[in-house]
Each structure stands twice: as structure tokens, then as C-alpha cells.
Motif scaffolding. Structure first.
Motif, PDB file in Angstrom:
ATOM      1  N   UNK A   7      16.775 -13.498  12.649  1.00 33.97           N
ATOM      2  CA  UNK A   7      17.243 -13.590  11.260  1.00 33.97           C
ATOM      3  C   UNK A   7      16.603 -12.574  10.329  1.00 33.97           C
ATOM      4  N   UNK A   8      17.301 -12.352   9.247  1.00 31.47           N
ATOM      5  CA  UNK A   8      16.856 -11.438   8.208  1.00 31.47           C
ATOM      6  C   UNK A   8      15.980 -12.187   7.209  1.00 31.47           C
ATOM      7  N   UNK A   9      14.821 -11.638   6.891  1.00 28.09           N
ATOM      8  CA  UNK A   9      13.862 -12.326   6.028  1.00 28.09           C
ATOM      9  C   UNK A   9      14.416 -12.606   4.636  1.00 28.09           C
ATOM     10  N   UNK A  10      15.148 -11.640   4.121  1.00 28.06           N
ATOM     11  CA  UNK A  10      15.654 -11.812   2.759  1.00 28.06           C
ATOM     12  C   UNK A  10      16.613 -13.006   2.684  1.00 28.06           C
ATOM     13  N   UNK A  11      17.392 -13.197   3.746  1.00 25.02           N
ATOM     14  CA  UNK A  11      18.345 -14.309   3.760  1.00 25.02           C
ATOM     15  C   UNK A  11      17.619 -15.641   3.965  1.00 25.02           C
ATOM     16  N   UNK A  12      16.710 -15.679   4.940  1.00 27.34           N
ATOM     17  CA  UNK A  12      16.059 -16.963   5.220  1.00 27.34           C
ATOM     18  C   UNK A  12      15.177 -17.419   4.061  1.00 27.34           C
ATOM     19  N   UNK A  13      14.687 -16.474   3.277  1.00 24.77           N
ATOM     20  CA  UNK A  13      13.815 -16.897   2.179  1.00 24.77           C
ATOM     21  C   UNK A  13      14.610 -17.293   0.928  1.00 24.77           C
ATOM     22  N   UNK A  14      15.942 -17.131   0.963  1.00 22.00           N
ATOM     23  CA  UNK A  14      16.768 -17.586  -0.170  1.00 22.00           C
ATOM     24  C   UNK A  14      16.703 -19.105  -0.256  1.00 22.00           C
ATOM     25  N   UNK A  15      16.532 -19.619  -1.470  1.00 20.26           N
ATOM     26  CA  UNK A  15      16.562 -21.061  -1.672  1.00 20.26           C
ATOM     27  C   UNK A  15      17.992 -21.561  -1.467  1.00 20.26           C
TER      28      UNK A  15
ATOM     29  N   UNK B  55      22.847 -21.657 -15.423  1.00 23.35           N
ATOM     30  CA  UNK B  55      24.130 -21.022 -15.135  1.00 23.35           C
ATOM     31  C   UNK B  55      24.508 -21.216 -13.674  1.00 23.35           C
ATOM     32  N   UNK B  56      25.669 -20.748 -13.364  1.00 24.11           N
ATOM     33  CA  UNK B  56      26.266 -20.921 -12.042  1.00 24.11           C
ATOM     34  C   UNK B  56      25.296 -20.494 -10.935  1.00 24.11           C
ATOM     35  N   UNK B  57      25.388 -21.171  -9.802  1.00 21.60           N
ATOM     36  CA  UNK B  57      24.360 -21.063  -8.765  1.00 21.60           C
ATOM     37  C   UNK B  57      24.324 -19.743  -8.004  1.00 21.60           C
ATOM     38  N   UNK B  58      25.346 -18.890  -8.115  1.00 24.81           N
ATOM     39  CA  UNK B  58      25.359 -17.760  -7.181  1.00 24.81           C
ATOM     40  C   UNK B  58      24.811 -16.437  -7.733  1.00 24.81           C
ATOM     41  N   UNK B  59      24.533 -16.361  -9.045  1.00 24.83           N
ATOM     42  CA  UNK B  59      24.063 -15.074  -9.575  1.00 24.83           C
ATOM     43  C   UNK B  59      22.736 -14.651  -8.942  1.00 24.83           C
ATOM     44  N   UNK B  60      21.781 -15.583  -8.875  1.00 17.50           N
ATOM     45  CA  UNK B  60      20.450 -15.237  -8.353  1.00 17.50           C
ATOM     46  C   UNK B  60      20.521 -14.809  -6.890  1.00 17.50           C
ATOM     47  N   UNK B  61      21.118 -15.632  -5.993  1.00 15.74           N
ATOM     48  CA  UNK B  61      21.190 -15.193  -4.594  1.00 15.74           C
ATOM     49  C   UNK B  61      21.969 -13.886  -4.414  1.00 15.74           C
ATOM     50  N   UNK B  62      23.057 -13.703  -5.148  1.00 18.02           N
ATOM     51  CA  UNK B  62      23.827 -12.461  -5.013  1.00 18.02           C
ATOM     52  C   UNK B  62      22.968 -11.265  -5.412  1.00 18.02           C
ATOM     53  N   UNK B  63      22.190 -11.432  -6.475  1.00 21.59           N
ATOM     54  CA  UNK B  63      21.308 -10.368  -6.944  1.00 21.59           C
ATOM     55  C   UNK B  63      20.256 -10.034  -5.883  1.00 21.59           C
ATOM     56  N   UNK B  64      19.666 -11.073  -5.315  1.00 19.29           N
ATOM     57  CA  UNK B  64      18.622 -10.856  -4.307  1.00 19.29           C
ATOM     58  C   UNK B  64      19.206 -10.180  -3.069  1.00 19.29           C
ATOM     59  N   UNK B  65      20.364 -10.660  -2.634  1.00 18.02           N
ATOM     60  CA  UNK B  65      20.985 -10.071  -1.450  1.00 18.02           C
ATOM     61  C   UNK B  65      21.361  -8.615  -1.669  1.00 18.02           C
ATOM     62  N   UNK B  66      21.596  -8.274  -2.931  1.00 17.70           N
ATOM     63  CA  UNK B  66      21.938  -6.885  -3.241  1.00 17.70           C
ATOM     64  C   UNK B  66      20.675  -6.029  -3.425  1.00 17.70           C
ATOM     65  N   UNK B  67      19.518  -6.648  -3.234  1.00 21.22           N
ATOM     66  CA  UNK B  67      18.270  -5.894  -3.342  1.00 21.22           C
ATOM     67  C   UNK B  67      17.710  -5.836  -4.744  1.00 21.22           C
ATOM     68  N   UNK B  68      18.324  -6.536  -5.676  1.00 16.14           N
ATOM     69  CA  UNK B  68      17.852  -6.528  -7.055  1.00 16.14           C
ATOM     70  C   UNK B  68      16.802  -7.605  -7.289  1.00 16.14           C
ATOM     71  N   UNK B  69      16.234  -7.596  -8.477  1.00 16.75           N
ATOM     72  CA  UNK B  69      15.258  -8.611  -8.861  1.00 16.75           C
ATOM     73  C   UNK B  69      15.843  -9.449  -9.997  1.00 16.75           C
ATOM     74  N   UNK B  70      16.075 -10.742  -9.741  1.00 11.69           N
ATOM     75  CA  UNK B  70      16.631 -11.579 -10.799  1.00 11.69           C
ATOM     76  C   UNK B  70      15.581 -11.925 -11.846  1.00 11.69           C
ATOM     77  N   UNK B  71      15.941 -11.799 -13.106  1.00  7.78           N
ATOM     78  CA  UNK B  71      15.039 -12.169 -14.199  1.00  7.78           C
ATOM     79  C   UNK B  71      15.759 -13.199 -15.075  1.00  7.78           C
ATOM     80  N   UNK B  72      15.366 -14.487 -14.963  1.00  2.20           N
ATOM     81  CA  UNK B  72      16.067 -15.503 -15.751  1.00  2.20           C
ATOM     82  C   UNK B  72      15.775 -15.379 -17.248  1.00  2.20           C
TER      83      UNK B  72
END
Lengths: 392, 160
Positions: free
Chosen positions: A5-13, A122-139
Motif C-alpha cells: 500500500x501507499x503511505x499517503x492513502x493508508x494514513x488518510x483518515x 464542510x463536505x468530507x472530501x476536500x481534505x482527502x482530495x487535497x492530500x491525495x493531490x500532494x497539497x497541504x490542507x489548511x482549515x
């Protein structure tokens, strides 16, 4: 064996709502006010058009960006609503729901280290989508005192030299908050000053109960730095058809289209034909459903206040976001106890970001009869809590 | 405001005044006053319940009767209609455009009862030229409501 598995994916909440869903799924007799989709059926003339397209044997791929006639209707709708023009050939694409558009917009715009400002709750997918795209989410933690609107102060406070994208999730799920014209106007100079791009998720735009709805793309210069996302799920009660769209400047949209082409090919053909009919003849359906939602909204807010649950008046989507802070328990605890004791399912605010603590999302995508039944149970529960906590 | 109240009551007359007021975001006393006024003005003519009698032990038949008449001097359509609607069996009477004049809706206990109403009471009336009776075999939808098919909520119980 190596780790497959990919670390970035498995570490997603995992989504907080999933955990709650599992508990509710075990209970057959629970009444739910936890649903995030319309209770209406897709209008018959729209379904009929989908059926007709199947009968005609329209079962092939469409072009990657979607049926030309559908894109033209989308462009016409945006022109009608906001008086903003996009080129149907190069600046508009049809996606698998708004969700795909959010995902690919982040992926084409973000490079490692780029920060994305995400107003929450807000909607649940912004943070994971951002992380998967390599970005850093800032709430950005929105507050009830501002009716959960994004203020220029809150925006400015979170901007750093690395900030690249601002997500604008209005009308908002789960709070029901909207941004009025003046609210948006105040953000424009900050967005320009810091050279930000905007992903504006306006999936609930047709469900707004306070005058004309506005979009950031209406402001001069903003269309050039915005990915406008909308879809058919909420406005036309078409969640299961999985159809959304994105409009953006050619430079961004063509890259999104490239991703879409490789991973999706094209949105479902049947859904696209049905959507053409929805856009051509669906305005009355929207008005009918909006009126029904508005009645439920008023009923729900007045009943909640009556039973002593404080809530600000939400003017969009189909959610009310009452505070439970006075009951001295966490959102999770409130939701779990309400479910166990009165068998009513509502979603803890924390499923939509940590700052949702102290709030609950109640959906009014239910008939008045269902709402009434569920609210009677909730009232009994709240009265019990008041006694228990000595609040009477 | 009246139309907004009526649109809701037409679908559900069991709502209380308080519920109506909160749905419409209006004052309770005002709603109560408007409803009473509309009852007095016969805008609201009654409150009925939509029943699927097929699911009860009661046997019932409904019939639609097309009626052709010759209006006579001093006795227009209205007077003829009045003579028809006075019968208890008659559920509704409409004046129609087209090939016939009145549509008469009859609720009877048996087909025989309906037949005897047509042959003994309706047909012999002066000014009635002819009748054509159609029995209802099955009701699929009535008053905007699909009969016999309770809708279940097939959505996932919780979704984002």
C-alpha cells in the motif's frame, strides 16, 4: 512481502460519517435525519428521457468532455443565472458528480507543498482530495457568530506565501450557510492580492432561500481564477445518476479533461441525455422542490428553537446545524445517545471538521410527516437531557 | 397568502394551525383567521380523507356516467345539474365541453345499485337524452396520490 500500500492513502483518515453509518445500519427501526441527498424522485420527464435514450440505443461513449448539447445547456444556465460566459468547447466538462470535479481540479492545480484553504465545517472530501493531490490542507474554522460565512478576516489570517487555492463550499453542507453578494465582494480583493485560485463548489446553488443566489465568478477577474463546480444531484434530485460538471479557464480545464480522459473516459451516456432534458425543462421542478424544502426548513428551525436547541437560521442546502453546547456533551456522545435512546439518527458536526464540535447536522430532505415524527422523539430526548443536566 | 395556505392544506388537511404557521413562517392568529374566513366564504368547502376502500371489507363500486341533455326553456344546465346532484349516490357532477354534457360520478355498494340508479332515477328524468355508464375497475392514482403503492425510503440511512 513488501507493503502493497501507499503511505499517503493508508494514513488518510476514513470519513467520520462512515463510523456512524455502521452503527445506524445495524438498527432497523431507527428514523434517520442523516441523509445528504434529496427525498424526491428525479422528475418523471427527466427519467423518461433517460429511458428513451436507452430505447434509441444511445449506449456508446460520448466525447470526453460530455455531450455537446449538454455542455451548451450548462453554459446557457450559467449565463442565465450569473450572466457569465464560458466557451462550451474548451471551458466546460461533464464529470461523475461534483466529487470527480473536486478531485481532478485539486490534482491539476497542486504541487507538493502548496496549501489549500478549506473553510470548515464542510463536505468530507476536500481534505482527502487535497492530500491525495500532494497539497497541504489548511482549515479555516468558521463560526456560528458569523452564521458560518467566510469573513475576509478569517481568510486573510490563514494565508501564507504557500497558499494557492481557496475552496468556497457555499451554500454549505453541513451548516446550511450561504454567502450573499456583499460577503463574496469582500473576499475578492484578498484573493487578488495574494494571487489565489478558487474552487467554488456550488452543488447546492439552486437550494437557496434568501433571494437571488450569487457566485464568485460574477466578480470581475474572478472567472479567470476559478474552477466553478456544480451538478445535477441536488437541484434535480439526481444523485444516483452521478453527473456533475466543471467550468474553468481553458488552461486549467484542458488539464482536468486530460485526467478525466485517462481515468473515466466519459460520464454515463444515459445520465447525460437525461440531464439535457433536466436543463431544458426543469426550472419548474426546481421551484417546486425548493418551495417544499423551504417549508420544512422553517418548520424544523421553529421546532428546534421551541425545544431549546439553539440554531442560527440557515438559508441554503437542506441542513440545519443546531448547537448542543448547552447540554454539556460532545457531538459524538449526543448523536450516539439520541440513536440508542430514541432511535433517531443525525450526524455529529465533527464529521465535517474538528470545528463542528458542539453542533449536529440535521437534514430536512424528508417529508413533513417524517420530520414531525423524528422531532417528537428528539424533543423527548432533549427534555430528558435537560432534566439530567439540571437545565430546567 | 391564501393561495399558499391552500396549496399546503390541499395536500394535507391534518396540519394544525401552529404547524401551518411555522411552515409558512407566519403568525398563528393570522393563519387561523384566514382559514376561518375561507371556510365562511366557501373557498374551503370541506376536509376529506383519501381512502383505498379496496383494502377494507367494504365492497364499493365507482362509476362515471356520461349524460346528454336537452336544456329546455326556463331550465338551463344549472337546473338540470341540481336535479341530478340532489341524489345521495351522486359524488360529483361536472358540466363538460365536448361530446356529452354532464359527467356524473356515482359511488354505489354494488353494480346492481348503480345500474338501478341509472335506469330508475337518472334516465327517466325529463331533458335527459341519453346516458353511458362506465364502471371503474381499478384506481391507480387519485387526488394526486398513487394508490396501493406505499413508497419506501431506499436511500442509505446516513450519507455525507
Amino acid at each position: 512481502m513488501r507493503n502493497p500500500l501507499n503511505d499517503r492513502i493508508t494514513s488518510l483518515e476514513p470519513s467520520g460519517i462512515r463510523k456512524f453509518f455502521d452503527i445506524v445500519a445495524e438498527m432497523d427501526d431507527a428514523i434517520s435525519l442523516g441523509v445528504g441527498e434529496p427525498d424526491f424522485d428525479t422528475p418523471w420527464h427527466v427519467r423518461e428521457e433517460g429511458i428513451h435514450s436507452l430505447e434509441r440505443g444511445r449506449t456508446f461513449y460520448t466525447s470526453n468532455s460530455g455531450l455537446k448539447e449538454l455542455r451548451e445547456e450548462i453554459i446557457r444556465l450559467i449565463k442565465r443565472r450569473y450572466d457569465v460566459h464560458y466557451d462550451p468547447l474548451s471551458e466546460c466538462m461533464v464529470t461523475i458528480g461534483g466529487s470527480e470535479a473536486i478531485d481532478i481540479a485539486m490534482r491539476v492545480m497542486l504541487s507538493p507543498g502548496d496549501e489549500v484553504l478549506i473553510p470548515q465545517p464542510s463536505y468530507v472530501s476536500y481534505v482527502p482530495c487535497c492530500i491525495m493531490a500532494g497539497g497541504t490542507p489548511v482549515p479555516i474554522e468558521l463560526e456560528e457568530k458569523d452564521e458560518f460565512r467566510l469573513t475576509p478576516e478569517k481568510l486573510a489570517a490563514k494565508i501564507t506565501p504557500k497558499t494557492k487555492i481557496l475552496v468556497l463550499p457555499f451554500p454549505n453542507n453541513p451548516t446550511g450557510a450561504i454567502m450573499e453578494y456583499e460577503d463574496l465582494a469582500k473576499l475578492v480583493p484578498i484573493i487578488e492580492e495574494h494571487d489565489l485560485y478558487v474552487i467554488s463548489d456550488e452543488i447546492y446553488s439552486e437550494l437557496s432561500y434568501k433571494g437571488k443566489v450569487h457566485s464568485i465568478i460574477e466578480f470581475p477577474g474572478m472567472r479567470e481564477r476559478t474552477v466553478y463546480i456544480n451538478g445535477f444531484s441536488k437541484a434535480y434530485a439526481m444523485t444516483g445518476w452521478r453527473l456533475g460538471y466543471a467550468c474553468a479557464p481553458q488552461m486549467i480545464l484542458q488539464q482536468m479533461l486530460k485526467l478525466h480522459q485517462f481515468s473515466i473516459m466519459c460520464a454515463p451516456t444515459t445520465s447525460q441525455y437525461a440531464a439535457v432534458e433536466a436543463l431544458r425543462n426543469g426550472d419548474e421542478d426546481i421551484a417546486r422542490m425548493r418551495e417544499a424544502y423551504d417549508q420544512r426548513r422553517k418548520y424544523l428551525v421553529s421546532r428546534l428553537r421551541e425545544m431549546g436547541m439553539e440554531c442560527f437560521e440557515p438559508y441554503g442546502a437542506f441542513y440545519v446545524f443546531p448547537s448542543i453546547k448547552r447540554f454539556g456533551m460532545s457531538s459524538d456522545e449526543f448523536a450516539t445517545r439520541l440513536l440508542r435512546e430514541e432511535k433517531v439518527a443525525i450526524v455529529p458536526g465533527t464529521a465535517f471538521g474538528a470545528c463542528g464540535e458542539g453542533y449536529m447536522r440535521i437534514s430536512y430532505a424528508y417529508s413533513l410527516q417524517d420530520l414531525k415524527k423524528a422531532l417528537e422523539r428528539m424533543e423527548r430526548f432533549v427534555n430528558g437531557i435537560k432534566k439530567e443536566k439540571g437545565l430546567l | 397568502m391564501r393561495e399558499r395556505i391552500l396549496a399546503i392544506l390541499e395536500k394535507n388537511s391534518r396540519l394544525t394551525v401552529k404547524e401551518l404557521a411555522s411552515i409558512l413562517g407566519e403568525d398563528e392568529a393570522m393563519i387561523a383567521h384566514e382559514i376561518e374566513a375561507m371556510e365562511n366564504e366557501h373557498i374551503i368547502c370541506g376536509y376529506h380523507t383519501l381512502i383505498n376502500w379496496d383494502k377494507t371489507k367494504d365492497e364499493r363500486v365507482d362509476a362515471l356516467i356520461e349524460v346528454k341533455v336537452t336544456p329546455q326553456r326556463g331550465m338551463g344546465f344549472d337546473n338540470i345539474a341540481e336535479r341530478i346532484y340532489q341524489y345521495d349516490e351522486v359524488d360529483a357532477v361536472y358540466l363538460m365541453s365536448g361530446a356529452f354534457d354532464f359527467m356524473v360520478l356515482i359511488k354505489g355498494k354494488t353494480m346492481k345499485e348503480v345500474a338501478s340508479f341509472v335506469s330508475m332515477k337518472l334516465s327517466p328524468m325529463d331533458s335527459i337524452l341519453s346516458t353511458s355508464t362506465h364502471f371503474v375497475l381499478k384506481k391507480y392514482k387519485d387526488h394526486g396520490t398513487v394508490i396501493d403503492q406505499p413508497k419506501s425510503d431506499e436511500r442509505m440511512k446516513v450519507s455525507p
